[in-house]
Write a protein that holds these residues in place. Structure first.
Motif, PDB file in Angstrom:
ATOM      1  N   PRO A 252       0.801  -1.230   0.000  1.00  0.00           N
ATOM      2  CA  PRO A 252       0.000   0.000   0.000  1.00  0.00           C
ATOM      3  C   PRO A 252       0.830   1.275   0.000  1.00  0.00           C
ATOM      4  O   PRO A 252       0.304   2.353  -0.277  1.00  0.00           O
ATOM      5  N   ASP A 253       2.108   1.178   0.288  1.00  0.00           N
ATOM      6  CA  ASP A 253       2.960   2.367   0.307  1.00  0.00           C
ATOM      7  C   ASP A 253       3.426   2.786  -1.082  1.00  0.00           C
ATOM      8  O   ASP A 253       3.895   3.910  -1.258  1.00  0.00           O
ATOM      9  N   ILE A 254       3.327   1.884  -2.057  1.00  0.00           N
ATOM     10  CA  ILE A 254       3.823   2.195  -3.396  1.00  0.00           C
ATOM     11  C   ILE A 254       2.661   2.599  -4.287  1.00  0.00           C
ATOM     12  O   ILE A 254       1.749   1.805  -4.558  1.00  0.00           O
TER      13      ILE A 254
ATOM     14  N   THR B   6       1.202   5.534   2.653  1.00  0.00           N
ATOM     15  CA  THR B   6       0.310   5.515   3.806  1.00  0.00           C
ATOM     16  C   THR B   6       0.694   6.551   4.851  1.00  0.00           C
ATOM     17  O   THR B   6       0.023   6.670   5.877  1.00  0.00           O
ATOM     18  N   ALA B   7       1.769   7.301   4.605  1.00  0.00           N
ATOM     19  CA  ALA B   7       2.191   8.330   5.555  1.00  0.00           C
ATOM     20  C   ALA B   7       1.206   9.495   5.549  1.00  0.00           C
ATOM     21  O   ALA B   7       0.458   9.698   4.574  1.00  0.00           O
TER      22      ALA B   7
ATOM     23  N   ALA C 113      -3.462  -1.514  -1.714  1.00  0.00           N
ATOM     24  CA  ALA C 113      -3.386  -2.859  -1.143  1.00  0.00           C
ATOM     25  C   ALA C 113      -4.064  -2.964   0.218  1.00  0.00           C
ATOM     26  O   ALA C 113      -4.236  -4.077   0.729  1.00  0.00           O
ATOM     27  N   ASN C 114      -4.458  -1.825   0.793  1.00  0.00           N
ATOM     28  CA  ASN C 114      -5.205  -1.832   2.053  1.00  0.00           C
ATOM     29  C   ASN C 114      -6.704  -1.711   1.841  1.00  0.00           C
ATOM     30  O   ASN C 114      -7.464  -1.527   2.796  1.00  0.00           O
ATOM     31  N   ASP C 115      -7.144  -1.773   0.580  1.00  0.00           N
ATOM     32  CA  ASP C 115      -8.555  -1.632   0.221  1.00  0.00           C
ATOM     33  C   ASP C 115      -9.112  -0.251   0.518  1.00  0.00           C
ATOM     34  O   ASP C 115     -10.320  -0.080   0.704  1.00  0.00           O
ATOM     35  N   ASP C 116      -8.243   0.767   0.569  1.00  0.00           N
ATOM     36  CA  ASP C 116      -8.697   2.151   0.581  1.00  0.00           C
ATOM     37  C   ASP C 116      -8.783   2.640  -0.861  1.00  0.00           C
ATOM     38  O   ASP C 116      -8.003   2.203  -1.724  1.00  0.00           O
ATOM     39  N   ILE C 117      -9.705   3.542  -1.108  1.00  0.00           N
ATOM     40  CA  ILE C 117      -9.790   4.146  -2.436  1.00  0.00           C
ATOM     41  C   ILE C 117      -8.764   5.269  -2.542  1.00  0.00           C
ATOM     42  O   ILE C 117      -8.661   6.135  -1.667  1.00  0.00           O
TER      43      ILE C 117
END
Length: 873
Positions: A126-128, A145-146, A502-506
């Motif tokens: 999710p960071d990329i 994600t920061a 990858a965290n299922d956030d939009i």
């Protein structure tokens, strides 16, 4: 010695030394200036729009010709000849980001950056994240994600930074191979870089290869891309020339080295007829499955529709239903967006006349013919209560501004096959913006408008439909029970693309930048800015404040912004919506203060703000612009404004019906000419006031008017003449030598002209400038005068160049480190010796000690003994 120099020197003294110094020098008026740095923060601006955008009205320009024209030889792509370089390094000045933008309750600081058209999220990390700016190139973050991610530009040196599509290649299990398609999708009339084809990286963005398919993709607007190893499929929604042979679906079997057109004629060969394609959608779990839309097929004997391929684009089958086909109308359909879910569910949105309510939303479990189910449109009862039989209270789903041609997004849910998300242009202020804010969803500004839909819920045709929930603002608002956000938040207006991380956030890209929506499946989440240091602002006009040493800019989409401090990459919003022209001058009532002029589109809320030397706001007013003679001022989307160079109480305004002059800082104006002033194609359309042999001429006017003309007035009693410099096309900029107003320069798209007799005669001084480009595009012009030395500066699609006054025909590249975004405006401030460039897509850049780089043999200016004494005290 200038007052500015004195003030800067006094600032360096410790403690009370500043006050003592200023009083001794007779500039103690500064002591009366309030220290308050605050400035007006306003909401409820008209929505940002693009009334002259080539993509706003279908078809993009004219209908494709029938039959197809013969193939067109693409422009030469042979290497350009580098010009000699002048030393110096361009330094980024931001914005990255701008605070207090057109968003609502978005942490941190209601940030905006600039238009992000396309996104690619790493499937497992999710960071990329990668993004494609409208004119800002490809960027990457590894800490997405920061709270404030760090973004890195990856393609600044490529020939074009206009990104229309961006996708991972699923054939690479390491997720390091991405492809970008070059396409112009700016709200600023689709202006941008050259359409050069594709970019590919196989190392996560560290290096890139440019491919044009052997010239086939040159001048084509890439709207979608599906890379599959050696097979690459692209969709094209516009091209120059706009003919059937240049639009639709193209396919490569050799990694992009060459391309063949798949969509042609009636579709007898591949099943895909000729026409334009707005989108190309991929099936992540079935890489050979692709979807696209075709319109205009009826003009070549084919059928408009949604088409599906199961062999990576080699052959296609029409799968759309009769109801969908009825909405795909050549002269009406302005966009078709498609999203495929993990299970293979396909969602299609058809937008006509720029709005979803004139089209429809459809869902199929497998994308096959005969399986499509129409959904309700997510209308909202903006009046509250029961709609009854009166449809006028229904505000369009997502696109009440009618900008769905480019401002619409659709996304299939990752886990629930029947769930989807749509994003449109902006919130309405009640029905048709008639009733003000807050509206039914609780919006108090023209911020983003997005919804979550579920086709498993029965359609009712009601308002609101039980199938839809709002993704923004107040929980359970507008009778949409289950919709909303935890903190009444909403991203920027004008959604362009949504993806899941990858965290299922939009992750959503829009005209304000990039935002995250947590817990999108419910109303427990919120919208957050992840713009971080992203610098993709489209600046069409800039000005430099010589008192507080900051840059102010008029931007497409993100209003008027200004640096929070000298050299800071963090900027603040002055006004939102779309920015207008900006102008700055030393305050004629107090030389230790500056006056900044700005507005939003069509000269709306034209304001005059006074700032002190520390950048603190002293006062703000809204000049009435009362017309005392002549016709009513015809404002333009970007209305040129210029402060007189010798008398700062005077303003010049460029209307679409002529020039208007003010002698009282905008309180009253008088029409002095009747030919419309050129606008939008460059940042410097007028010269007002000048000097010759140290004699001021406040009545001097040069203005780009009527397309290829320069309007000239050399005295108050002389009236105007209008001349065409030689073979000029539309004039994109005009400038005069600040020490000799009779020396005037003008540019069109690819030529530079010079007159040394106030425009009576002209010469072409383009010289060797075109040799530095495969295609030169001129947009900006400035002049640097330093003692006896002078240099003409021009901004282009690939760099900034200078010609010295010895002949003005031998050109040099100025500095290094400047991205290849179109340079739209240039400002030179002689007091600080700084050259500032405003780019359409990469914000502001500055070159310090500009004259020393341009004229390195010029002796340094000796600082006066009184100033040295003060500094030593």
């Amino acid at each position: 010695m200038s007052v500015k120099t004195i003030v800067d020197a006094c600032k360096k003294l410790p403690g009370s030394g500043l006050t003592i110094c200023l009083v001794i020098l007779g500039v103690g008026a500064l002591l009366t200036v309030p220290a308050d740095r605050s400035f007006a923060q306003e909401t409820a601006y008209p929505p940002d729009d693009a009334p002259f955008a080539e993509v706003d009205s279908p078809p993009p320009l004219e209908q494709p010709s029938v039959p197809d024209l013969p193939p067109v030889t693409p422009p030469s792509t042979s290497p350009a000849t580098p010009l000699p370089a002048i030393t110096g390094t361009w330094i980024s000045q931001g914005p990255g980001p701008s605070r207090y933008g057109q968003v609502e309750n978005v942490f941190p600081d209601d940030e905006v950056s600039g238009a992000v058209h396309t996104l690619a999220a790493h499937p497992t990390d999710p960071d990329i994240l990668y993004l494609g700016g409208v004119n800002g190139g490809v960027w990457k973050t590894t800490n997405g994600t920061a709270t404030s991610p760090t973004w890195t530009p990856l393609t600044d040196t490529q020939a074009s930074l206009s990104i229309g599509a961006l996708e991972f290649d699923p054939a690479d299990a390491t997720h390091n191979t991405l492809w970008a398609g070059i396409g112009r999708f700016s709200s600023y009339s689709s202006r941008g870089g050259l359409r050069t084809g594709l970019l590919q990286t196989i190392d996560g963005g560290r290096t890139w290869s440019a491919l044009d398919g052997g010239g086939v993709l040159v001048d084509k607007n890439i709207s979608g891309i599906a890379p599959r190893g050696s097979i690459v499929v692209v969709s094209v929604n516009y091209a120059e020339p706009f003919t059937f042979g240049n639009i639709g679906i193209f396919r490569s079997l050799n990694g992009g080295s060459s391309f063949s057109q798949i969509s042609s004629g009636s579709g007898a060969g591949t099943g895909l007829p000729g026409g334009l394609s707005y989108d190309l959608a991929s099936h992540r779990n079935a890489p050979t499955v692709l979807y696209t839309s075709i319109v205009y097929a009826s003009l070549v004997g084919g059928l408009n529709g949604i088409y599906k391929s199961t062999d990576t684009g080699a052959t296609w089958t029409k799968v759309s239903s009769t109801a969908m086909d009825a909405l795909l109308i050549d002269s009406v359909t302005s966009n078709v967006e498609i999203s495929v879910g993990m299970s293979g569910t396909v969602h299609v949105a058809i937008l006509n006349y720029g709005q979803l309510r004139n089209g429809g939303v459809f869902q199929s479990p497998n994308g096959n013919a005969g399986t499509w189910v129409p959904m309700d449109i997510p209308l909202v009862n903006e009046a509250g209560g029961s709609v009854g039989t009166n449809p006028r209270y229904k505000a369009d789903a997502g696109v009440p501004g009618g900008q769905g041609a480019i401002h619409f997004s659709i996304l299939a849910d990752e886990t629930t096959p029947t769930v989807l998300y749509v994003g449109g242009d902006r919130q309405p202020a009640g029905y048709n913006d008639c009733c003000g804010f807050p509206n039914a969803l609780g919006a108090v500004d023209y911020s983003g408008r997005l919804f979550r839909g579920d086709a498993s819920v029965a359609a009712t045709g009601g308002v609101p439909s039980p199938q839809w929930k709002h993704l923004t603002h107040t929980i359970d608002a507008g009778s949409m029970i289950g919709g909303g956000t935890l903190s009444n938040s909403s991203p920027h207006a004008d959604s362009r693309e949504m993806v899941f991380d990858a965290n299922d956030d939009i992750i959503e890209g829009d005209d304000g930048g990039i935002y995250r929506r947590t817990s999108p499946q419910s109303n427990t989440g919120d919208w957050f800015s992840i713009n971080g240091n992203l610098q993709v602002t489209e600046q069409h006009d800039i000005a430099y404040d010589p008192i507080s040493d900051i840059i102010i800019s008029g931007n497409q989409d993100t209003g008027t912004t200004q640096q929070s401090a000298n050299g800071s990459s963090t900027w603040d919003s002055v006004s939102t919506a779309d920015g207008g022209d900006v102008a700055v001058a030393v305050d004629p009532a107090n030389p230790l203060q500056s006056v900044r002029y700005s507005s939003y589109q069509y000269l709306g809320a034209f304001r005059r703000r006074i700032y002190d030397a520390n950048g603190a706001l002293v006062s703000q007013s809204f000049p009435s612009l009362l017309v005392t003679s002549g016709s009513t001022l015809g404002t333009q989307f970007v209305t040129p404004v210029e402060v007189n160079q010798t008398d700062a109480t005077r303003l010049l305004i460029g209307g679409d019906n002529g020039l208007y002059e003010s002698l009282d800082q905008g309180t009253t104006i008088a029409q002095v000419s009747a030919t419309g002033v050129n606008s939008a194609d460059g940042g410097n359309m007028m010269v007002y006031g000048g000097k010759s042999e140290n004699v001021d001429n406040p009545d001097l006017i040069y203005a780009a008017v009527g397309g290829a003309k320069v309007a000239i007035r050399t005295s108050a009693a002389g009236g105007f003449s209008e001349v065409v410099p030689l073979t000029a096309g539309t004039i994109r900029g005009v400038i005069a030598d600040p020490e000799e107003w009779r020396s005037v320069f003008a540019i069109d798209a690819d030529q530079v002209f010079y007159s040394d007799d106030a425009g009576a005669t002209w010469s072409d001084i383009t010289g060797d400038l075109p040799t530095a480009f495969t295609t030169v595009v001129l947009r900006a012009i400035a002049y640097v005068r330093h003692g006896d030395d002078g240099a003409l500066i021009v901004g282009t699609n690939q760099g900034i160049y200078a010609a010295m006054e010895t002949d003005y025909t031998t050109w040099y590249q100025v500095g290094d480190g400047l991205p290849n975004a179109p340079v739209w405006d240039l400002i030179y401030d002689a007091t600080d010796d700084v050259l500032v460039a405003g780019t359409l897509g990469r914000g502001s850049w500055s070159l310090a000690d500009a004259s020393q780089h341009l004229f390195p043999t010029t002796p340094s200016v000796i600082v006066g003994p009184i100033l040295l004494l003060l500094l030593d005290s």
